[in-house]
Scaffold this motif. Structure first.
Motif, PDB file in Angstrom:
ATOM      1  N   THR A 174     -27.857 -17.814  22.553  1.00 46.47           N
ATOM      2  CA  THR A 174     -27.587 -17.283  21.740  1.00 46.47           C
ATOM      3  C   THR A 174     -26.927 -15.668  22.136  1.00 46.47           C
ATOM      4  O   THR A 174     -25.372 -15.336  22.156  1.00 46.47           O
ATOM      5  CB  THR A 174     -27.635 -16.477  20.870  1.00 46.47           C
ATOM      6  OG1 THR A 174     -29.240 -18.043  19.899  1.00 46.47           O
ATOM      7  CG2 THR A 174     -27.315 -16.080  18.793  1.00 46.47           C
ATOM      8  N   LEU A 175     -28.012 -14.970  23.010  1.00 53.93           N
ATOM      9  CA  LEU A 175     -27.407 -13.929  23.138  1.00 53.93           C
ATOM     10  C   LEU A 175     -26.234 -14.156  24.936  1.00 53.93           C
ATOM     11  O   LEU A 175     -24.791 -13.147  24.757  1.00 53.93           O
ATOM     12  CB  LEU A 175     -28.545 -13.086  24.452  1.00 53.93           C
ATOM     13  CG  LEU A 175     -29.373 -12.775  23.361  1.00 53.93           C
ATOM     14  CD1 LEU A 175     -30.297 -11.999  24.190  1.00 53.93           C
ATOM     15  CD2 LEU A 175     -28.947 -11.531  22.699  1.00 53.93           C
ATOM     16  N   LEU A 176     -26.602 -15.642  25.178  1.00 49.31           N
ATOM     17  CA  LEU A 176     -25.503 -15.378  26.663  1.00 49.31           C
ATOM     18  C   LEU A 176     -24.095 -15.713  26.239  1.00 49.31           C
ATOM     19  O   LEU A 176     -23.114 -14.891  26.326  1.00 49.31           O
ATOM     20  CB  LEU A 176     -25.125 -17.019  27.304  1.00 49.31           C
ATOM     21  CG  LEU A 176     -24.513 -17.232  28.537  1.00 49.31           C
ATOM     22  CD1 LEU A 176     -25.333 -15.885  29.280  1.00 49.31           C
ATOM     23  CD2 LEU A 176     -24.969 -18.196  28.773  1.00 49.31           C
ATOM     24  N   ILE A 177     -24.037 -16.455  25.368  1.00 50.22           N
ATOM     25  CA  ILE A 177     -23.122 -16.855  24.129  1.00 50.22           C
ATOM     26  C   ILE A 177     -22.182 -15.551  23.706  1.00 50.22           C
ATOM     27  O   ILE A 177     -20.932 -15.655  23.741  1.00 50.22           O
ATOM     28  CB  ILE A 177     -22.906 -18.024  22.962  1.00 50.22           C
ATOM     29  CG1 ILE A 177     -23.421 -19.063  23.560  1.00 50.22           C
ATOM     30  CG2 ILE A 177     -21.764 -18.274  22.158  1.00 50.22           C
ATOM     31  CD1 ILE A 177     -23.704 -20.208  21.876  1.00 50.22           C
ATOM     32  N   VAL A 178     -22.759 -14.108  22.929  1.00 49.91           N
ATOM     33  CA  VAL A 178     -22.746 -13.429  22.171  1.00 49.91           C
ATOM     34  C   VAL A 178     -21.583 -12.450  23.621  1.00 49.91           C
ATOM     35  O   VAL A 178     -20.571 -11.821  23.531  1.00 49.91           O
ATOM     36  CB  VAL A 178     -23.658 -12.267  22.286  1.00 49.91           C
ATOM     37  CG1 VAL A 178     -23.120 -11.220  21.997  1.00 49.91           C
ATOM     38  CG2 VAL A 178     -23.632 -12.952  20.530  1.00 49.91           C
ATOM     39  N   ALA A 179     -22.590 -12.470  24.348  1.00 48.30           N
ATOM     40  CA  ALA A 179     -21.921 -11.566  25.821  1.00 48.30           C
ATOM     41  C   ALA A 179     -20.882 -12.161  26.177  1.00 48.30           C
ATOM     42  O   ALA A 179     -19.829 -11.806  26.862  1.00 48.30           O
ATOM     43  CB  ALA A 179     -22.981 -11.619  27.043  1.00 48.30           C
ATOM     44  N   THR A 180     -21.025 -12.982  26.422  1.00 48.91           N
ATOM     45  CA  THR A 180     -19.410 -14.105  26.832  1.00 48.91           C
ATOM     46  C   THR A 180     -18.599 -13.665  26.357  1.00 48.91           C
ATOM     47  O   THR A 180     -17.080 -13.458  26.543  1.00 48.91           O
ATOM     48  CB  THR A 180     -19.673 -15.713  27.095  1.00 48.91           C
ATOM     49  OG1 THR A 180     -21.027 -15.917  28.033  1.00 48.91           O
ATOM     50  CG2 THR A 180     -18.256 -16.120  28.120  1.00 48.91           C
ATOM     51  N   ILE A 181     -18.278 -14.118  24.650  1.00 50.88           N
ATOM     52  CA  ILE A 181     -17.261 -13.797  23.800  1.00 50.88           C
ATOM     53  C   ILE A 181     -17.000 -12.563  23.609  1.00 50.88           C
ATOM     54  O   ILE A 181     -15.265 -12.382  23.276  1.00 50.88           O
ATOM     55  CB  ILE A 181     -17.276 -14.318  22.464  1.00 50.88           C
ATOM     56  CG1 ILE A 181     -19.038 -14.091  21.854  1.00 50.88           C
ATOM     57  CG2 ILE A 181     -17.953 -16.242  22.943  1.00 50.88           C
ATOM     58  CD1 ILE A 181     -19.030 -14.590  20.735  1.00 50.88           C
ATOM     59  N   CYS A 182     -18.183 -11.892  24.103  1.00 51.19           N
ATOM     60  CA  CYS A 182     -17.474 -10.046  23.286  1.00 51.19           C
ATOM     61  C   CYS A 182     -16.603  -9.606  24.365  1.00 51.19           C
ATOM     62  O   CYS A 182     -15.200  -8.965  24.226  1.00 51.19           O
ATOM     63  CB  CYS A 182     -19.251  -9.173  23.085  1.00 51.19           C
ATOM     64  SG  CYS A 182     -19.593  -9.193  22.086  1.00 51.19           S
ATOM     65  N   ILE A 183     -17.077 -10.131  26.096  1.00 45.01           N
ATOM     66  CA  ILE A 183     -16.027  -9.778  27.171  1.00 45.01           C
ATOM     67  C   ILE A 183     -15.029 -10.330  26.624  1.00 45.01           C
ATOM     68  O   ILE A 183     -13.496  -9.582  27.537  1.00 45.01           O
ATOM     69  CB  ILE A 183     -17.013 -10.214  28.586  1.00 45.01           C
ATOM     70  CG1 ILE A 183     -18.220  -9.271  28.899  1.00 45.01           C
ATOM     71  CG2 ILE A 183     -15.794  -9.804  29.383  1.00 45.01           C
ATOM     72  CD1 ILE A 183     -19.281  -9.538  29.739  1.00 45.01           C
ATOM     73  N   ALA A 184     -14.590 -11.587  27.030  1.00 45.35           N
ATOM     74  CA  ALA A 184     -13.569 -12.820  26.372  1.00 45.35           C
ATOM     75  C   ALA A 184     -12.344 -11.338  25.378  1.00 45.35           C
ATOM     76  O   ALA A 184     -11.190 -11.729  25.780  1.00 45.35           O
ATOM     77  CB  ALA A 184     -13.684 -13.837  26.102  1.00 45.35           C
ATOM     78  N   ALA A 185     -13.174 -11.121  24.537  1.00 42.98           N
ATOM     79  CA  ALA A 185     -12.819 -11.088  22.930  1.00 42.98           C
ATOM     80  C   ALA A 185     -11.960  -9.741  23.963  1.00 42.98           C
ATOM     81  O   ALA A 185     -11.012  -9.066  23.574  1.00 42.98           O
ATOM     82  CB  ALA A 185     -12.993 -10.141  21.941  1.00 42.98           C
TER      83      ALA A 185
END
Length: 304
Positions: free
Chosen positions: A42-53
């Motif tokens: 979940t944290l990996l997904i959050v980190a990835t999509i935040c940087i992508a956003a």
């Protein structure tokens, strides 16, 4: 809704989906030794999509001039959301993404992995501010970053858990993830060039040097047409060499991946208008989506 469109929420959902599929449809069913629990992924997904956003936001900020010509009805920055607010959101998402990435790297005992989030964040900024205007380099960089959104799952899940007894298994599954990343890279690169053809008028007025502007729309279309045979050949070879025993997988790939790829190649042969290239761009996006969904076939093969 303007905020969701600004961060490209559909693209972010696709990133989250493929990362979940890699873990729960590919790695978990085969009992592969992994490093991340439910909170970790979940944290990996959050980190990835935040940087992508954050990357999507900075891209929109620097694309105001071209979007005003190419997509006036979809213009957000300076119209629905102020440039100052957009910048603040860009900083917020970057700080959040990189911060979560640092914590995650520390939690798996691989502090060096933190540099991945910093590099991705920096490249997205450089892409939006400079590389996007350069011939093909911007297209290649953004496609590499798309591929990295898959590979990063393998890095965090498989590498920290590798040892002498499971080394071969870990590397085998990392190669599967890498193959999917290569597929994502190629399809996204084709789509980036297609979007450059679609947006040639606004890009030209903004002084950008995309492939269609550098060599002309007609020649760029021919180059794209030639390149479109690469994924057809690779996917076709994969089906023949690796999936021929799995009837469901063969049918799935023919209908949802090879078919649409062949369709887009045929359409490219006669594509001329902005509408034509927009249509092909959508088809390629669907190809990538169904390509990622094919990860479910691994789960099915284990549970049938």
């Amino acid at each position: 809704m303007n905020f969701l469109n600004l961060i490209r929420w559909k693209n972010l959902l696709m990133i989250a989906l493929v990362q979940l599929l890699i873990k729960y449809a590919l790695l978990e069913p085969f009992g592969v030794q992994t490093s991340l629990d439910t909170l970790g992924i979940t944290l990996l997904i959050v980190a990835t999509i935040c940087i992508a956003a954050a990357g999507n936001i900075i891209n929109d900020i620097y694309d105001v001039e071209t979007d005003f010509i190419n997509k006036p009805d979809k213009l957000i920055v300076g119209k629905s959301i102020s440039e100052k607010t957009a910048y603040n959101l860009f900083i917020l998402f970057n700080v959040l993404g990189v911060g979560v990435g640092f914590y995650l790297s520390y939690s798996v005992g691989r502090n060096a992995f933190f540099s991945l989030f910093v590099i991705i964040s920096a490249l997205l900024y450089v892409y939006a501010t400079y590389l996007k205007q350069t011939l093909l380099i911007g297209n290649i960089v953004i496609s590499v970053l798309v591929a990295l959104s898959l590979i990063i799952v393998g890095i965090f899940e498989l590498l920290p858990a590798i040892n002498n007894t499971n080394q071969q298994t870990q590397l085998t599954f990392f190669k599967i993830i890498f193959d999917y990343a290569v597929f994502a890279f190629i399809i996204n690169l084709l789509r980036e060039i297609t979007k450059d053809l679609e947006d040639i008028n606004g890009d030209y007025k903004a002084g950008m040097n995309t492939l269609p502007i550098a060599i002309g729309s007609e020649r760029a279309t021919k180059v794209l047409f030639a390149l479109s045979f690469i994924p057809l050949f690779l996917v076709g070879s994969y089906v023949i060499n690796s999936l021929y025993k799995n009837e469901l997988a063969v049918i799935y790939f023919i209908i949802f991946i090879i078919g649409p790829l062949l369709y887009s190649t045929i359409k490219l042969f006669s594509a001329i208008t902005k509408k034509d290239f927009h249509h092909i761009s959508i088809v390629l996006k669907l190809v990538m989506f169904f390509g990622m969904l094919s990860l479910l076939l691994y789960f099915y093969s284990m549970n049938k």
